[in-house]
Design an enzyme around this catalytic site. Structure first.
Site, PDB file in Angstrom:
ATOM      1  CD  GLU A 285      22.271  12.751 -10.618  1.00 38.81           C
ATOM      2  OE1 GLU A 285      22.522  12.387 -11.776  1.00 38.81           O
ATOM      3  OE2 GLU A 285      22.961  12.433  -9.639  1.00 38.81           O
TER       4      GLU A 285
ATOM      5  CG  HIS B 233      26.080  12.029 -12.420  1.00 42.16           C
ATOM      6  ND1 HIS B 233      24.943  11.296 -12.126  1.00 42.16           N
ATOM      7  CD2 HIS B 233      27.079  11.116 -12.526  1.00 42.16           C
ATOM      8  CE1 HIS B 233      25.254  10.014 -12.082  1.00 42.16           C
ATOM      9  NE2 HIS B 233      26.545   9.884 -12.316  1.00 42.16           N
TER      10      HIS B 233
ATOM     11  CG  ASP C 137      29.663  14.012  -9.414  1.00 40.98           C
ATOM     12  OD1 ASP C 137      29.602  15.057 -10.101  1.00 40.98           O
ATOM     13  OD2 ASP C 137      29.796  12.878  -9.912  1.00 40.98           O
TER      14      ASP C 137
ATOM     15  NE  ARG D 239      23.804   5.940  -9.726  1.00 43.29           N
ATOM     16  CZ  ARG D 239      24.893   6.172 -10.462  1.00 43.29           C
ATOM     17  NH1 ARG D 239      25.817   7.035 -10.051  1.00 43.29           N
ATOM     18  NH2 ARG D 239      25.064   5.547 -11.612  1.00 43.29           N
TER      19      ARG D 239
HETATM   20  N1  LIG Z   1      29.531   9.875  -9.995  1.00 46.65           N
HETATM   21  C1  LIG Z   1      29.823   9.129 -11.023  1.00 46.65           C
HETATM   22  O1  LIG Z   1      29.904   9.586 -12.157  1.00 46.65           O
HETATM   23  C2  LIG Z   1      30.071   7.670 -10.810  1.00 46.65           C
HETATM   24  C3  LIG Z   1      29.447   7.002  -9.804  1.00 46.65           C
HETATM   25  N2  LIG Z   1      29.667   5.657  -9.596  1.00 46.65           N
HETATM   26  C4  LIG Z   1      28.992   5.038  -8.452  1.00 46.65           C
HETATM   27  O2  LIG Z   1      29.964   4.721  -7.448  1.00 46.65           O
HETATM   28  C5  LIG Z   1      29.519   3.606  -6.658  1.00 46.65           C
HETATM   29  C6  LIG Z   1      30.632   2.584  -6.506  1.00 46.65           C
HETATM   30  O3  LIG Z   1      30.948   2.032  -7.762  1.00 46.65           O
HETATM   31  P1  LIG Z   1      32.000   0.829  -7.860  1.00 46.65           P
HETATM   32  O4  LIG Z   1      33.112   1.072  -6.911  1.00 46.65           O
HETATM   33  O5  LIG Z   1      32.278   0.663  -9.297  1.00 46.65           O
HETATM   34  O6  LIG Z   1      31.109  -0.398  -7.333  1.00 46.65           O
HETATM   35  P2  LIG Z   1      31.644  -1.736  -6.604  1.00 46.65           P
HETATM   36  O7  LIG Z   1      30.542  -2.729  -6.710  1.00 46.65           O
HETATM   37  O8  LIG Z   1      32.988  -2.094  -7.135  1.00 46.65           O
HETATM   38  O9  LIG Z   1      31.828  -1.281  -5.074  1.00 46.65           O
HETATM   39  C7  LIG Z   1      30.779  -1.088  -4.198  1.00 46.65           C
HETATM   40  C8  LIG Z   1      31.227  -1.571  -2.815  1.00 46.65           C
HETATM   41  O10 LIG Z   1      30.236  -1.206  -1.860  1.00 46.65           O
HETATM   42  C9  LIG Z   1      30.166  -2.263  -0.896  1.00 46.65           C
HETATM   43  N3  LIG Z   1      28.915  -2.224  -0.154  1.00 46.65           N
HETATM   44  C10 LIG Z   1      27.741  -2.854  -0.413  1.00 46.65           C
HETATM   45  N4  LIG Z   1      26.848  -2.591   0.544  1.00 46.65           N
HETATM   46  C11 LIG Z   1      27.467  -1.761   1.441  1.00 46.65           C
HETATM   47  C12 LIG Z   1      27.061  -1.146   2.642  1.00 46.65           C
HETATM   48  N5  LIG Z   1      25.830  -1.325   3.117  1.00 46.65           N
HETATM   49  N6  LIG Z   1      27.956  -0.370   3.305  1.00 46.65           N
HETATM   50  C13 LIG Z   1      29.212  -0.191   2.827  1.00 46.65           C
HETATM   51  N7  LIG Z   1      29.642  -0.767   1.677  1.00 46.65           N
HETATM   52  C14 LIG Z   1      28.783  -1.529   0.996  1.00 46.65           C
HETATM   53  C15 LIG Z   1      30.343  -3.534  -1.720  1.00 46.65           C
HETATM   54  O11 LIG Z   1      30.778  -4.600  -0.896  1.00 46.65           O
HETATM   55  C16 LIG Z   1      31.405  -3.099  -2.719  1.00 46.65           C
HETATM   56  O12 LIG Z   1      32.698  -3.410  -2.235  1.00 46.65           O
HETATM   57  C17 LIG Z   1      28.259   3.091  -7.359  1.00 46.65           C
HETATM   58  O13 LIG Z   1      27.136   3.630  -6.701  1.00 46.65           O
HETATM   59  C18 LIG Z   1      28.346   3.694  -8.767  1.00 46.65           C
HETATM   60  O14 LIG Z   1      27.083   3.807  -9.367  1.00 46.65           O
HETATM   61  C19 LIG Z   1      30.560   4.959 -10.359  1.00 46.65           C
HETATM   62  C20 LIG Z   1      31.204   5.573 -11.396  1.00 46.65           C
HETATM   63  C21 LIG Z   1      31.000   6.977 -11.729  1.00 46.65           C
HETATM   64  O1  LIG Z   2      28.957   5.078 -14.399  1.00 47.71           O
HETATM   65  C1  LIG Z   2      28.214   5.568 -13.532  1.00 47.71           C
HETATM   66  O2  LIG Z   2      27.602   4.893 -12.674  1.00 47.71           O
HETATM   67  C2  LIG Z   2      28.017   7.006 -13.494  1.00 47.71           C
HETATM   68  O3  LIG Z   2      27.402   7.475 -12.569  1.00 47.71           O
HETATM   69  C3  LIG Z   2      28.527   7.834 -14.628  1.00 47.71           C
HETATM   70  O4  LIG Z   2      27.419   8.410 -15.291  1.00 47.71           O
HETATM   71  P1  LIG Z   2      27.582   9.129 -16.730  1.00 47.71           P
HETATM   72  O5  LIG Z   2      27.964   8.066 -17.699  1.00 47.71           O
HETATM   73  O6  LIG Z   2      28.643  10.164 -16.599  1.00 47.71           O
HETATM   74  O7  LIG Z   2      26.242   9.726 -17.036  1.00 47.71           O
END
Ligand SMILES: NC(=O)C1=CN([C@@H]2O[C@H](COP(=O)(O)OP(=O)(O)OC[C@H]3O[C@@H](n4cnc5c(N)ncnc54)[C@H](O)[C@@H]3O)[C@@H](O)[C@H]2O)C=CC1
Ligand SMILES: O=C(O)C(=O)COP(=O)(O)O
Length: 598
Positions: free
Chosen positions: A315, A334, A310, A286
């Site tokens: 945004e 994104h 990304d 994010r």
């Molecule tokens: N760019 C995109 O399109 C996408 C972005 N995302 C984003 O990616 C991120 C991760 O998603 P997931 O892996 O599914 O979530 P998740 O909940 O599986 O993993 C997040 C991890 O961050 C850790 N964490 C919490 N506080 C922390 C800190 N202060 N320092 C370091 N680590 C910490 C947690 O312990 C957890 O292991 C989220 O912000 C999500 O919104 C996810 C999918 C697509």
């Molecule tokens: O699943 C997420 O957290 C994402 O950031 C993906 O966003 P999108 O569904 O591609 O608009």
């Protein structure tokens, strides 16, 4: 006193509150009419005309959704795929819809829920982050919000790797220059990945997949995640390290933590200054985890050689954004979740969740709190608060790297086991344990599911007290086993982190930490100090807090014996500054202390 022990089954119960929550408004009353319109004749009063009568619900799909998901929806409902609606158009349409499906590009604001006039029952977020949905408004309007948390994990990880490799070899800049008719072979000499250190910040679903892939590129992977179990990291050959060590030793830093109060702008002037000169940054999490102005400065100063982004704080970012326009930055709009495969997966995951929720089934990926029957909530309310706060306190006492796997909850009550449904309390303890350390939203519907997904085992024990059961509970105790604590006094004689609380005059109180009896109301936040019991300690600490106008709501001292070890618990209404906390730590008699946010 008798004790009975049981483990949570971690299976959604079909009698969950989610069902009654969704069935509060009978489907027939809202599904009977799918399209209403009104005609107003000049001389006639406004009147409604029923255009069609249909037993099917209506689902508005407001952003592009994979075909397989749309087909699933069509088997059950009338589906209206209307993309790029203005906020006004969305508000107009929503009053005719029972469910809405969005991605990250649609703001589901309070206005949307208000305009739906109670008809909207489910919002489906086809992805992970739900920062574009006003959850409080959804809950207030009795609308369930569900997401699709797993289907885009691999896509996000692959995009992270794509950005990493493209950045290292200047692919985007070189492509643009070739298309502009140039042939600049020496300008776009890149850097190699093999043997370089990649710090994965946030070792969750996406972070661990990135680590796995980067190992295949011959990189050395370290990770920082205060809450990830070290053995899970070790299993894929990744070393968990402190935040400072990660950023100071990395050649590449890839961000994969959720945006929380603790991670907002975690890369800032101060932390950029600690990095290796020439570090390269990737962000697919994010935008808000980076202070974007500080990143521009760090790029200009050469501390950060390149960044591949990304996601952005706003945004889409402004056209004149210095960050996006920076020659050492590559940017994508994104796209992390945007693969054909992930979008099909996400579409199916969200379609099943939305249809299931409309049918009144339990939603395993629900992210907002369902309504609990008012009479149950009234009696349990202070205990619900106590449960969540004990969970929050306990998890904040865990030392980084320990991982939280086994939690034991003990409820002492004079009520017969059948008269006390602990699901809500367990859910709130789970919420308290998980939310401070993840992007997950935990409620009664999804608590057990979320705990299971994270490998968190919660066992419950009932201690049945003698006497008349006036209040539902006497005390709740939360113990976390097999972890180290950042506040050693929180470890009980039997070796677990232990916190215990009671409700006094309707207010939750912390009454025990480790083996020390304390008594502090759980409002605001808490400082715990261990010191040698001696006169003047309360005054010393109180005056440090007083000097910066931090209001002390409660203070209590629990000690082993006079002039021996004591634990002082101080409730504060405002957050003390880092300097004040340091001054408390510097008081000679203070042996350890910790500041805990509630
Ligand atoms: N760019 C995109 O399109 C996408 C972005 N995302 C984003 O990616 C991120 C991760 O998603 P997931 O892996 O599914 O979530 P998740 O909940 O599986 O993993 C997040 C991890 O961050 C850790 N964490 C919490 N506080 C922390 C800190 N202060 N320092 C370091 N680590 C910490 C947690 O312990 C957890 O292991 C989220 O912000 C999500 O919104 C996810 C999918 C697509
Ligand atoms: O699943 C997420 O957290 C994402 O950031 C993906 O966003 P999108 O569904 O591609 O608009």
């Amino acid at each position: 006193m008798a004790a009975s022990a049981s483990s949570t089954t971690l299976k959604p119960s079909p009698s969950s509150t989610a069902v009654s929550f969704l069935r509060q408004r009978p489907l027939s009353t809202t599904f009977g009419v799918t399209a209403l319109s009104y005609r107003r004749h000049r001389d006639q009063p406004r009147r409604f005309v029923v255009l069609s009568l249909d037993a099917k619900p209506t689902i508005l799909v407001a952003e592009k959704l994979g075909e397989a998901g749309v087909n699933l929806l069509k088997e059950f409902a009338n589906v209206d795929c209307s993309y790029n609606l203005s906020p006004e158009e969305l508000c107009t349409k929503i009053s005719l819809c029972d469910a809405l499906i969005v991605r990250s590009g649609t703001k589901v604001s309070r206005d949307v829920f208000e305009s739906s006039a109670g008809r909207l029952k489910v919002v489906g977020r086809a992805g992970v982050g739900i920062d574009n949905v006003d959850l409080a408004a959804a809950t207030e309007h009795g609308c369930l919000v569900v997401n699709a948390p797993t289907a885009n994990t691999v896509a996000a990880a692959e995009h992270g790797i794509a950005l990493l490799t493209a950045m290292a070899r200047n692919v985007a800049q070189a492509d643009a220059s070739v298309k502009a008719g140039k042939w600049l072979r020496s300008k776009y000499v890149g850097v190699s990945l093999v043997g370089k250190t990649l710090a994965v910040m946030g070792f969750g679903k996406v972070g661990s997949e990135v680590a796995r892939r980067a190992k295949g590129l011959g990189m050395h992977i370290i990770a920082h995640d205060p809450y990830a179990p070290a053995d899970r990291a070790r299993a894929i050959g990744v070393e968990l390290v402190s935040f400072d060590e990660a950023i100071a030793t990395a050649d590449f830093i890839s961000l994969h933590m959720p945006l929380t109060a603790a991670t907002a702008k975690v890369l800032n002037d101060e932390t950029f200054a600690k990095m290796k000169k020439g570090v390269r940054i990737i962000n697919v999490a994010r935008g808000g985890v980076i202070d974007e102005e500080a990143l521009v400065k760090a790029l200009d100063a050469g501390i950060v050689a390149q960044a591949a982004l990304d996601v952005f704080t706003v945004e889409p970012p402004g056209k004149d954004s210095k960050l996006v326009q920076h020659e050492n930055v590559i940017a994508t709009p994104h796209l992390g979740a945007s693969t054909m495969e992930a979008q099909e997966g996400v579409a199916i995951e969200i379609a099943e969740a939305v249809v299931g929720a409309l049918k009144g089934e339990l939603a395993a990926t629900a992210v907002n709190a369902p309504m609990v029957p008012a009479e149950v909530l009234t009696e349990l309310k202070p205990y619900v608060d106590l449960a969540e706060k004990l969970g929050r306190l306990a998890v904040q006492l865990v030392a980084g790297g320990s991982g939280v796997k086994n939690v034991k909850v003990t409820y002492a009550s004079a009520r017969a086991p059948d008269d006390l449904d602990t699901r809500l309390l367990r859910a709130m303890i789970t919420k308290g344990l998980i939310e401070p350390i993840s992007s997950s939203f935990v409620n009664l519907v999804n608590a057990d599911f979320t705990a299971k997904q994270r490998g968190l085992r919660i066992t419950e024990e009932r201690v049945i007290l003698d006497g008349s059961p006036e209040s539902p509970l006497e005390l709740i105790q939360v113990q976390i086993a097999n972890v180290e604590s950042k506040f050693a006094s929180a470890i009980s004689d039997s070796g677990e982190i232990k916190v215990e609380g009671r409700v006094k005059d309707g207010v939750p109180h912390l009454t025990k930490v480790g083996s020390f009896e304390v008594d502090v109301s759980l409002e605001g936040s808490i400082i715990l100090c261990r010191q040698v019991d001696q006169p003047g300690m309360i005054g010393k600490v109180g005056s440090i807090l007083g000097e910066e106008n931090v209001n002390v709501s409660f203070m209590s001292v629990g000690r082993i014996a006079p002039r021996n070890q004591a634990v002082m618990a101080i409730g504060v209404d405002e957050e003390p500054s880092k300097q004040s906390l340091k001054r408390i730590g510097d008081v000679p008699a203070v042996e350890e202390f910790v500041y805990l946010k509630l």
